[in-house]
Design a protein around this motif. Structure first.
Motif, PDB file in Angstrom:
ATOM      1  N   PRO A 142       0.828  -1.209   0.000  1.00 44.30           N
ATOM      2  CA  PRO A 142       0.000   0.000   0.000  1.00 44.30           C
ATOM      3  C   PRO A 142       0.863   1.260   0.000  1.00 44.30           C
ATOM      4  CG  PRO A 142      -0.154  -1.161   2.100  1.00 44.30           C
ATOM      5  CD  PRO A 142       0.699  -1.988   1.225  1.00 44.30           C
TER       6      PRO A 142
ATOM      7  N   ILE B 194      -6.014  -3.755   3.473  1.00 46.89           N
ATOM      8  CA  ILE B 194      -5.370  -2.494   3.076  1.00 46.89           C
ATOM      9  C   ILE B 194      -6.285  -1.308   3.395  1.00 46.89           C
ATOM     10  CG2 ILE B 194      -4.546  -1.122   1.111  1.00 46.89           C
ATOM     11  CD1 ILE B 194      -3.382  -3.595  -0.084  1.00 46.89           C
ATOM     12  N   SER B 198      -5.512   1.766   5.675  1.00 49.36           N
ATOM     13  CA  SER B 198      -5.507   3.114   5.071  1.00 49.36           C
ATOM     14  C   SER B 198      -6.333   4.077   5.922  1.00 49.36           C
ATOM     15  CB  SER B 198      -6.103   3.096   3.663  1.00 49.36           C
ATOM     16  OG  SER B 198      -5.445   2.179   2.867  1.00 49.36           O
TER      17      SER B 198
END
Lengths: 306, 263
Positions: A142, B194, B198
């Motif tokens: 990411p 993810i 995030s």
């Protein structure tokens, strides 16, 4: 032409839905959005004034129509904290995000396409394995992990590039590389898969049977057909890069729309949040539409028969 | 067992046994702030002098729980919407697919960020924000498959025999689209891990003092220069988990012979 128009008209309900959803965002705030935005210390007069300014004292359908009317005039409202017109904030920040996204796209194309081609030509040999493993690893990284990693290596250990900010031209390199990595992985895998499929088709076998060199077969015959699906991915991903920019810009302190969005969330400046989300979504819809139309022009087999 | 399944099992097992390992994720050691790996703490300490290994394991538990919960809810919701749209057809199909298109008009996790921003931080709101945005993939997939299956002989036979719509959908249509949905769910778990990180990285998800890989990375970035082990440990763990889930998805797709999604 009919199908072309149909595709164009099909965007209208989607855009309407996007407008409605972004409009409703503020109304999803638990409790009174005005109280959340101004905090507990605000006076009743302040609250009443802001409620009137945002039109929150009106019935919901009236609020929506007013919202649409203002947007049609390019009026996104005002920031609650700085009282700056949001259109001005967007105009200041959008070019930086677009520049970042376009550079990231160029980097991804520059690395991803050749890597995918080499992987397909050297199928199941070490270049293919290397490319596949790299693509898989990159796709699992990411932005908020890759960014600091690049920062650590290229800015702190090697000292080649600035850590963050926008002071010099070189400042764009690390955020653009970070943003490009996911797309590079997708492009590599997509180009590889697409080229492998085309290389097994009859016209390629014919070209080879004619005695053409591998280079001519791949570059002049197979690649053209193989790159068509890649066009779609590039188009779709250009919009996604704008969303990816939200994290990347935050990591690198890059003053684009993504950072504006995060700053507005931190300050509970909901009109700015709403405008940023809307603008990114509308750009995404527009780019997707253009991708579809371009694809139809490039590939004679596609004529919007769906 | 494949290597990817082994890595995933390793993380699940660690997250499950973490409470019994005697590690405290919240114990503060002021004399160990940002200390590197050593015998007393294998992975070092964070900016408040807390054991990084303990926080990493607690974060793994949060990450997997959020991803698991959201996957189960969105799998059921999205599949139901897709099945009803595809099987019913007509206006209901058009309406449901139009709603799906609107959700798909927001790139990446932008809509989840927007929802999480207005709903406020916290694990409940984080799950809600991810649920609100993650059902569309299943809906589109299930709808496409249901559309193709609606006119199959065995479905028509069930209709003639007077079976109810629900029975036909669950007993005769759903089993045939289980494979692609399962593959979609596996990839979705990776995306959700993810996405959770995030949102927590942006301060919209799990709140302190609870551990979350995203929030740990955010703190770690601040001390990149003086304690690079912080970011490297957390980021490396996140990457290994996401990579393992993605590889498992690839393997599952090949095994179940599901047509490739994009590549």
């Amino acid at each position: 032409m009919n199908s072309f128009l149909k595709r164009l008209l099909g965007v209208i309900p989607v855009v309407f839905g996007v407008l409605l959803l972004t409009f409703l965002l503020v109304h999803l705030v638990p409790g009174d959005p005005v109280e959340v935005m101004l905090g507990e210390s605000a006076t009743t007069a302040d609250r009443t004034q802001l409620r009137a300014e945002l039109g929150l004292d009106q019935p919901l359908p009236i609020q929506f129509v007013t919202y649409l009317g203002k947007l049609a005039q390019g009026n996104f409202g005002y920031s609650i904290h700085t009282h700056t017109p949001i259109s001005r904030l967007l105009a200041e920040r959008l070019p930086a995000t677009v520049e970042l996204a376009l550079l990231a796209l160029s980097i991804a194309l520059f690395i991803g396409l050749p890597l995918g081609i080499v992987a397909a030509i050297r199928y199941r040999q070490w270049p293919d394995k290397m490319a596949t493993v790299s693509a898989l690893t990159l796709s699992a990284m990411p932005h908020f992990w890759l960014g600091p990693l690049l920062m650590l290596v290229f800015a702190l250990w090697l000292g080649w590039l600035p850590v963050n900010g926008m002071e010099s031209r070189a400042s764009i390199v690390l955020p653009a590389l970070t943003l490009a990595c996911g797309l590079t992985a997708i492009l590599t895998r997509m180009t590889r898969a697409s080229l492998l499929e085309v290389l097994s088709e009859d016209f390629v076998r014919t070209a080879r049977a004619k005695g053409l060199s591998q280079r001519v077969v791949v570059l002049r015959h197979a690649l053209k057909a193989a790159l068509l699906p890649v066009v779609t991915i590039v188009g779709l991903q250009l919009g996604s890069l704008l969303a990816g920019a939200v994290i990347t810009e935050t990591v690198f302190g890059w003053d684009g729309v993504g950072r504006l969005l995060v700053e507005s969330i931190e300050k509970r400046d909901y009109p700015v949040t709403q405008a940023c989300v809307l603008v990114i979504a509308l750009i995404y819809v527009l780019v997707n539409l253009l991708t579809d139309l371009t694809y139809a022009r490039l590939d004679p087999r596609v004529r919007f028969t769906r | 067992m494949s290597r990817s399944a082994a890595v995933l099992s390793f993380w699940i097992l660690l997250a499950l046994v973490a409470p019994w390992l005697g590690l405290s994720a919240d114990a503060i050691h002021l004399d160990k702030i940002l200390a590197g790996p050593g015998m007393d703490a294998w992975l070092g300490y964070d900016d408040l002098g807390r054991d990084l290994l303990a926080r990493l394991l607690a974060g793994a538990g949060v990450s997997l729980t959020v991803a698991g919960c959201v996957t189960v809810v969105t799998f059921i919701l999205g599949t139901l919407v897709g099945l009803i749209a595809g099987y019913h057809g007509g206006w209901l199909d058009r309406l449901l697919m139009q709603i799906t298109e609107v959700f798909l008009a927001f790139p990446g996790i932008l809509l989840a960020i927007a929802f999480a921003a207005v709903l406020g931080p916290g694990v409940g709101n984080l799950i809600l924000a991810l649920c609100l945005t993650s059902w569309v993939g299943y809906a589109r997939l299930a709808r496409g498959q249901a559309l193709a299956l609606a006119n199959r002989q065995h479905v028509l036979a069930a209709q003639v025999l007077g079976a109810s719509t629900m029975r036909i959908l669950i007993k005769h249509v759903l089993p045939l689209l289980a494979a692609p949905l399962l593959v979609e769910a596996t990839f979705s778990i990776a995306s959700l891990i993810i996405a959770e990180a995030s949102l927590s990285f942006l301060g919209l998800g799990i709140q302190p003092p609870h551990a979350s890989w995203g929030a740990m990375l955010r703190d770690g970035v601040r001390y990149l220069l003086v304690a690079s082990h912080y970011v490297l440990v957390v980021g490396g763990s996140l990457m290994s988990l996401v990579l393992a889930v993605n590889l498992l998805g690839d393997k599952l797709r090949d095994t179940l012979d599901v047509k490739d999604r994009n590549f």
